[in-house]
Design a protein around this motif. Structure first.
Motif, PDB file in Angstrom:
ATOM      1  N   ASN A  28       0.806  -1.224   0.000  1.00  0.00           N
ATOM      2  CA  ASN A  28       0.000   0.000   0.000  1.00  0.00           C
ATOM      3  C   ASN A  28       0.835   1.269   0.000  1.00  0.00           C
ATOM      4  O   ASN A  28       0.431   2.284   0.552  1.00  0.00           O
ATOM      5  CB  ASN A  28      -0.928   0.013   1.231  1.00  0.00           C
ATOM      6  CG  ASN A  28      -1.955  -1.092   1.185  1.00  0.00           C
ATOM      7  OD1 ASN A  28      -2.773  -1.155   0.265  1.00  0.00           O
ATOM      8  ND2 ASN A  28      -1.919  -1.983   2.161  1.00  0.00           N
ATOM      9  N   LEU A  29       2.011   1.209  -0.618  1.00  0.00           N
ATOM     10  CA  LEU A  29       2.892   2.370  -0.618  1.00  0.00           C
ATOM     11  C   LEU A  29       3.402   2.643  -2.025  1.00  0.00           C
ATOM     12  O   LEU A  29       3.816   1.727  -2.733  1.00  0.00           O
ATOM     13  CB  LEU A  29       4.098   2.134   0.310  1.00  0.00           C
ATOM     14  CG  LEU A  29       5.160   3.250   0.338  1.00  0.00           C
ATOM     15  CD1 LEU A  29       4.628   4.492   1.032  1.00  0.00           C
ATOM     16  CD2 LEU A  29       6.441   2.765   0.999  1.00  0.00           C
ATOM     17  N   VAL A  30       3.350   3.889  -2.427  1.00  0.00           N
ATOM     18  CA  VAL A  30       4.029   4.334  -3.645  1.00  0.00           C
ATOM     19  C   VAL A  30       5.179   5.228  -3.204  1.00  0.00           C
ATOM     20  O   VAL A  30       5.061   5.967  -2.219  1.00  0.00           O
ATOM     21  CB  VAL A  30       3.075   5.097  -4.594  1.00  0.00           C
ATOM     22  CG1 VAL A  30       2.030   4.162  -5.179  1.00  0.00           C
ATOM     23  CG2 VAL A  30       2.408   6.268  -3.883  1.00  0.00           C
ATOM     24  N   ARG A  31       6.275   5.162  -3.940  1.00  0.00           N
ATOM     25  CA  ARG A  31       7.477   5.834  -3.444  1.00  0.00           C
ATOM     26  C   ARG A  31       7.375   7.355  -3.495  1.00  0.00           C
ATOM     27  O   ARG A  31       8.199   8.038  -2.879  1.00  0.00           O
ATOM     28  CB  ARG A  31       8.707   5.357  -4.207  1.00  0.00           C
ATOM     29  CG  ARG A  31       8.790   5.766  -5.659  1.00  0.00           C
ATOM     30  CD  ARG A  31      10.059   5.229  -6.294  1.00  0.00           C
ATOM     31  NE  ARG A  31      10.267   5.720  -7.648  1.00  0.00           N
ATOM     32  CZ  ARG A  31      11.334   5.420  -8.382  1.00  0.00           C
ATOM     33  NH1 ARG A  31      12.274   4.638  -7.889  1.00  0.00           N
ATOM     34  NH2 ARG A  31      11.469   5.909  -9.601  1.00  0.00           N
ATOM     35  N   THR A  32       6.392   7.886  -4.194  1.00  0.00           N
ATOM     36  CA  THR A  32       6.206   9.342  -4.198  1.00  0.00           C
ATOM     37  C   THR A  32       5.594   9.843  -2.897  1.00  0.00           C
ATOM     38  O   THR A  32       5.643  11.034  -2.609  1.00  0.00           O
ATOM     39  CB  THR A  32       5.313   9.761  -5.375  1.00  0.00           C
ATOM     40  OG1 THR A  32       4.087   9.028  -5.330  1.00  0.00           O
ATOM     41  CG2 THR A  32       6.005   9.504  -6.712  1.00  0.00           C
ATOM     42  N   MET A  75       4.872 -11.981  -2.184  1.00  0.00           N
ATOM     43  CA  MET A  75       4.094 -11.786  -3.404  1.00  0.00           C
ATOM     44  C   MET A  75       4.108 -10.338  -3.897  1.00  0.00           C
ATOM     45  O   MET A  75       3.435 -10.000  -4.875  1.00  0.00           O
ATOM     46  CB  MET A  75       2.648 -12.216  -3.177  1.00  0.00           C
ATOM     47  CG  MET A  75       2.478 -13.643  -2.698  1.00  0.00           C
ATOM     48  SD  MET A  75       3.007 -14.843  -3.928  1.00  0.00           S
ATOM     49  CE  MET A  75       1.739 -14.624  -5.174  1.00  0.00           C
ATOM     50  N   ALA A  76       4.879  -9.484  -3.241  1.00  0.00           N
ATOM     51  CA  ALA A  76       4.844  -8.049  -3.556  1.00  0.00           C
ATOM     52  C   ALA A  76       5.752  -7.712  -4.730  1.00  0.00           C
ATOM     53  O   ALA A  76       6.836  -8.281  -4.891  1.00  0.00           O
ATOM     54  CB  ALA A  76       5.254  -7.227  -2.334  1.00  0.00           C
ATOM     55  N   GLU A  77       5.323  -6.755  -5.532  1.00  0.00           N
ATOM     56  CA  GLU A  77       6.180  -6.203  -6.579  1.00  0.00           C
ATOM     57  C   GLU A  77       7.015  -5.094  -5.959  1.00  0.00           C
ATOM     58  O   GLU A  77       6.489  -4.252  -5.234  1.00  0.00           O
ATOM     59  CB  GLU A  77       5.332  -5.639  -7.719  1.00  0.00           C
ATOM     60  CG  GLU A  77       6.140  -5.034  -8.843  1.00  0.00           C
ATOM     61  CD  GLU A  77       5.268  -4.487  -9.955  1.00  0.00           C
ATOM     62  OE1 GLU A  77       5.294  -3.252 -10.188  1.00  0.00           O
ATOM     63  OE2 GLU A  77       4.547  -5.288 -10.578  1.00  0.00           O
ATOM     64  N   PRO A  78       8.326  -5.063  -6.201  1.00  0.00           N
ATOM     65  CA  PRO A  78       9.162  -3.990  -5.643  1.00  0.00           C
ATOM     66  C   PRO A  78       8.584  -2.613  -5.969  1.00  0.00           C
ATOM     67  O   PRO A  78       8.223  -2.342  -7.121  1.00  0.00           O
ATOM     68  CB  PRO A  78      10.514  -4.208  -6.336  1.00  0.00           C
ATOM     69  CG  PRO A  78      10.544  -5.670  -6.632  1.00  0.00           C
ATOM     70  CD  PRO A  78       9.130  -6.035  -6.968  1.00  0.00           C
ATOM     71  N   ASN A  79       8.467  -1.770  -4.950  1.00  0.00           N
ATOM     72  CA  ASN A  79       7.818  -0.469  -5.155  1.00  0.00           C
ATOM     73  C   ASN A  79       8.753   0.726  -4.989  1.00  0.00           C
ATOM     74  O   ASN A  79       8.337   1.869  -5.174  1.00  0.00           O
ATOM     75  CB  ASN A  79       6.619  -0.313  -4.211  1.00  0.00           C
ATOM     76  CG  ASN A  79       6.989  -0.499  -2.751  1.00  0.00           C
ATOM     77  OD1 ASN A  79       8.159  -0.641  -2.406  1.00  0.00           O
ATOM     78  ND2 ASN A  79       5.987  -0.515  -1.892  1.00  0.00           N
ATOM     79  N   LEU A  80      10.017   0.484  -4.652  1.00  0.00           N
ATOM     80  CA  LEU A  80      10.967   1.588  -4.521  1.00  0.00           C
ATOM     81  C   LEU A  80      12.052   1.552  -5.594  1.00  0.00           C
ATOM     82  O   LEU A  80      12.901   2.428  -5.638  1.00  0.00           O
ATOM     83  CB  LEU A  80      11.623   1.572  -3.136  1.00  0.00           C
ATOM     84  CG  LEU A  80      10.699   1.732  -1.926  1.00  0.00           C
ATOM     85  CD1 LEU A  80      11.518   1.760  -0.636  1.00  0.00           C
ATOM     86  CD2 LEU A  80       9.854   2.991  -2.043  1.00  0.00           C
TER      87      LEU A  80
END
Length: 450
Positions: A28-32, A75-80
């Motif tokens: 639930n996090l976007v790097r912006t 199962m997460a896609e890298p988000n940073l």
């Protein structure tokens, strides 16, 4: 069960909170969203420090906590970071019999001579920078990329999960050999959990799939073998570390006093022969040119989270009307020479007779390189943190917390950094480094003596 809960209720509650925060970080996090990123990371760092404080002698509790924290990201896609797209791309090329060092992704797409199911998805996902440059990942890294693609069954998610399992296994290796090495050096073996449970390690290695942890695994394994007087056996392992990431190559001159001239000459020869053997399957007439050109870009074209370079740039541009693109090129060339001189000084001025003194020299050398460098991504600090635990210096631990400030750059499309936040980061880190160097405790006064 009730008695266990009474004895460990606070660490259990802290661990549950960490699981929830890691879940939010992963899914639930976007790097912006820098505010959320900063708050989650800060909370995780505080809670982790309390868990280690309360349970530092409870190996099973800390081990299980580290495992569960990592499984959250499964199962997460890298988000940073988008680098994993290039990792899988290179692995797909090897699977299809193509040398990843010979063609850029842009060239592959233009030529249309190869096709694989996830090709368009990977190409669209990677950065323009990755797409137009040759691969700069050493051979062992490439082999692991190919293994992940093979295990992943042709899907991006499958390859991502496979890579995640590879880096997690490597972290277990760091913990295993790290504890054994700490025991050999008469240090508390719970110090290894400052690496294993560190939020920066879990987020950047397990979450974002950077391979510094794999490099560190082979590096710590090699140091353990040296501690057991098995330096010949350490040579292929050290070569594996270099061929995951090139960073351990810079430490080779430091071994000359620890091993002695004759043994070090044999050590260098065997390490370089092993590196050459690992490079051989990828060698071609244009390989060296392509690879060195790409690696050279990191010294002369990129800048991110720099400290001293930002000061030099500010002065040069504002007072001497220097052109930034010319400055970074000349600065990068100069830094390579300065770092080489510093390493030779550490090799010949410090005694480096004991393993702790040798590793301390490595900490100084790598820290100086990072302080001078134009580019210090957060995951770079993982390697420094990983072997600093074998010394008395804790500034890398401070850095592993403060470096999250660098992610402010991703809050805007131009990736413009906040020099104020970078100033806070480096005042904390360099300030703590200086304090440890010249502080009041007697052990801090042996920079050139031990």
């Amino acid at each position: 069960m009730q008695s266990y809960w009474r004895l460990h209720r606070y660490p259990i509650l802290f661990a549950v909170a960490c699981i929830l925060f890691y879940w939010s970080f992963a899914y639930n996090l976007v790097r912006t969203d820098f505010v959320k990123l900063f708050m989650l990371f800060g909370a995780l760092f505080y809670l982790t420090s309390k868990i280690i404080q309360f349970e530092k002698w409870n190996f099973k509790f800390l081990l299980v906590a580290g495992i569960v924290f990592r499984l959250v990201f499964l199962m997460a896609e890298p988000n940073l970071s988008q680098d994993f797209y290039r990792f899988i791309w290179d692995g797909e090329l090897i699977k299809n019999g193509i040398n990843p060092y010979l063609y850029t992704p842009d060239q592959i797409m233009e030529q249309g001579t190869v096709s694989f199911p996830s090709m368009n998805e990977l190409y669209a996902g990677m950065t323009d920078l990755n797409a137009r440059h040759y691969s700069n990942y050493p051979p062992v890294n490439q082999i692991l990329f190919a293994l992940a693609v093979f295990l992943g069954g042709g899907s991006v998610l499958g390859a991502t999960i496979a890579m995640r399992l590879i880096v997690v296994i490597a972290d277990f290796g760091v913990l295993y050999f790290g504890r054994k090495l700490l025991q050999n050096m008469n240090k508390a073996n719970h110090l290894a959990f400052w690496y294993f449970l560190n939020p920066l390690v879990i987020i950047e290695i397990t979450g974002n799939l950077h391979f510094e942890g794999v490099m560190l695994f082979f590096f710590v394994w090699a140091l353990y073998l040296m501690a057991k007087s098995k330096w010949l056996w350490a040579t292929p392992v050290y070569a594996l570390s270099i061929m995951v990431k090139l960073m351990p190559l810079m430490f080779l001159p430091l071994f000359i006093k620890y091993l002695g001239f004759k043994k070090s000459a044999v050590f260098y020869s065997l390490v370089l022969l092993a590196c050459a053997a690992l490079l051989l399957p990828f060698y071609s007439s244009v390989f060296i040119d392509n690879y060195t050109d790409t690696v050279g870009l990191w010294f002369s074209n990129f800048e991110f989270n720099a400290s001293i370079y930002n000061v030099v740039k500010k002065i040069a541009v504002n007072y001497f009307e220097a052109k930034p693109w010319e400055l970074i090129d000349s600065y990068g060339s100069l830094i390579q020479k300065i770092v080489l001189v510093l390493i030779l000084l550490f090799a010949f001025i410090r005694k480096n007779r004991t393993l702790e003194s040798l590793i301390t020299s490595m900490v100084f050398a790598l820290a100086c390189y990072y302080f001078l460098s134009t580019t210090v991504h957060p995951w770079y600090v993982v390697f420094l943190l990983g072997f600093a635990i074998f010394t008395d210096y804790r500034f890398p631990l401070v850095w592993s917390c403060a470096i999250i400030l660098s992610y402010y750059a991703y809050t805007n499309p131009d990736n413009k950094e906040s020099l104020w936040l970078l100033a806070i980061e480096y005042i904390l880190v360099i300030g703590f480094f200086i304090y440890e160097m010249i502080g009041s405790r007697p052990k801090k006064l042996y920079f050139f003596k031990k």
